[in-house]
Design an enzyme around this catalytic site. Sequence first.
Site, PDB file in Angstrom:
ATOM      1  N   ASP A 273       0.507  -0.868   0.058  1.00  0.00           N
ATOM      2  CA  ASP A 273      -0.099   0.139  -0.079  1.00  0.00           C
ATOM      3  C   ASP A 273       1.229   1.370   0.187  1.00  0.00           C
ATOM      4  OD1 ASP A 273      -2.285   1.675   0.104  1.00  0.00           O
ATOM      5  OD2 ASP A 273      -2.114   1.962   2.534  1.00  0.00           O
TER       6      ASP A 273
ATOM      7  N   ASP B  99      -1.903   4.907  -6.383  1.00  0.00           N
ATOM      8  CA  ASP B  99      -2.200   4.678  -4.675  1.00  0.00           C
ATOM      9  C   ASP B  99      -2.176   2.764  -4.925  1.00  0.00           C
ATOM     10  OD1 ASP B  99      -3.199   3.249  -2.465  1.00  0.00           O
ATOM     11  OD2 ASP B  99      -4.905   4.299  -2.431  1.00  0.00           O
TER      12      ASP B  99
END
Length: 358
Positions: free
Chosen positions: A72, A273
């Site tokens: 992440d 992201d």
Amino acid sequence: MAAASSRWTPAAGLLLLLLLLVPFAAIPSRAATPAASSTAIFQLQGNVYPTGHYYVTMNIGNPAKPYFLDVDTGSDLTWLQCDAPCRSCNKVPHPLYRPTANSLVPCANALCTALHSGHGSNNKCPSPKQCDYQIKYTDSASSQGVLINDNFSLPMRSSNIRPGLTFGCGYDQQVGKNGAVQAATDGMLGLGRGSVSLVSQLKQQGITKNVLGHCLSTNGGGFLFFGDDIVPTSRVTWVPMAKISGNYYSPGSGTLYFDRRSLGVKPMEVVFDSGSTYTYFTAQPYQAVVSALKSGLSKSLKQVSDPSLPLCWKGPKAFKSVFDVKKEFKSLFLSFASAKNAVMEIPPENYLIVTVNP
């Protein structure tokens, strides 16, 4: 056998782009290593569809034990579901991580201060002996626990090293009902720009430079690296990261094109992201892309309904892969104002998937 269909993945919402930070063709050789710097390389598992996420195996502790961590770049804190004991944990692939008493990070630690200031908690700890944390994600998932420090076994290009790194020991996770959800991973690998991020910690310790990259294969999997040893000298465009709210990777303002033609929409802020499965646009650019996409399709493709995504087309015969329909679809492009002539191409195989739904 039902004919396969080609599906388009974007949906309306916040602007979050799942794209390569640095493009590569194949996993690199671990041959010669420059003495001046180092790179840690990890094999990636997972895919966009149907898994919906990518993860790495991290070996943590002494003795080292394997854990699956979601990759992440949109958050800073790395954490594991933890037997401290655990108040609310999901079923995970490996036994819960068990911390030792001397691994606790005190409240006065600089990383604790940085983590709390980033989440607006005014750096208040119930006990000065430990650093409590609580992190929430946009999908309403959360993790609560304490910061600890333990050894990570990192596969460097020439050998393995075991630096002590700070991460979260999560004893209260809110993902579904307590213990009822089988999680695909043991925790989260936070790779954002904040000081508690693993990439930032490695840079602070002088182990790797503050460079992060990954390559995603069209067949799933790929590799992730920290450091700059394997960054190629060609086929890479460097774009400065803008300072925006949060510790996100953002090249700043981007202008959207379809088949190199302007869509007539205003420039928009772009965020990279890896924790977001799909690419998201706000309503206006989304509708502009959909209109341009539909206007260029041949009559051999028939639009049909699909249970999971908003746009789907069916061909006269089954598609075996997205490469079967590349001639029917055009590329998307993002042009960034922060670097002259910096353009990112999103080819059809990066925004189409093939489904078995009839």
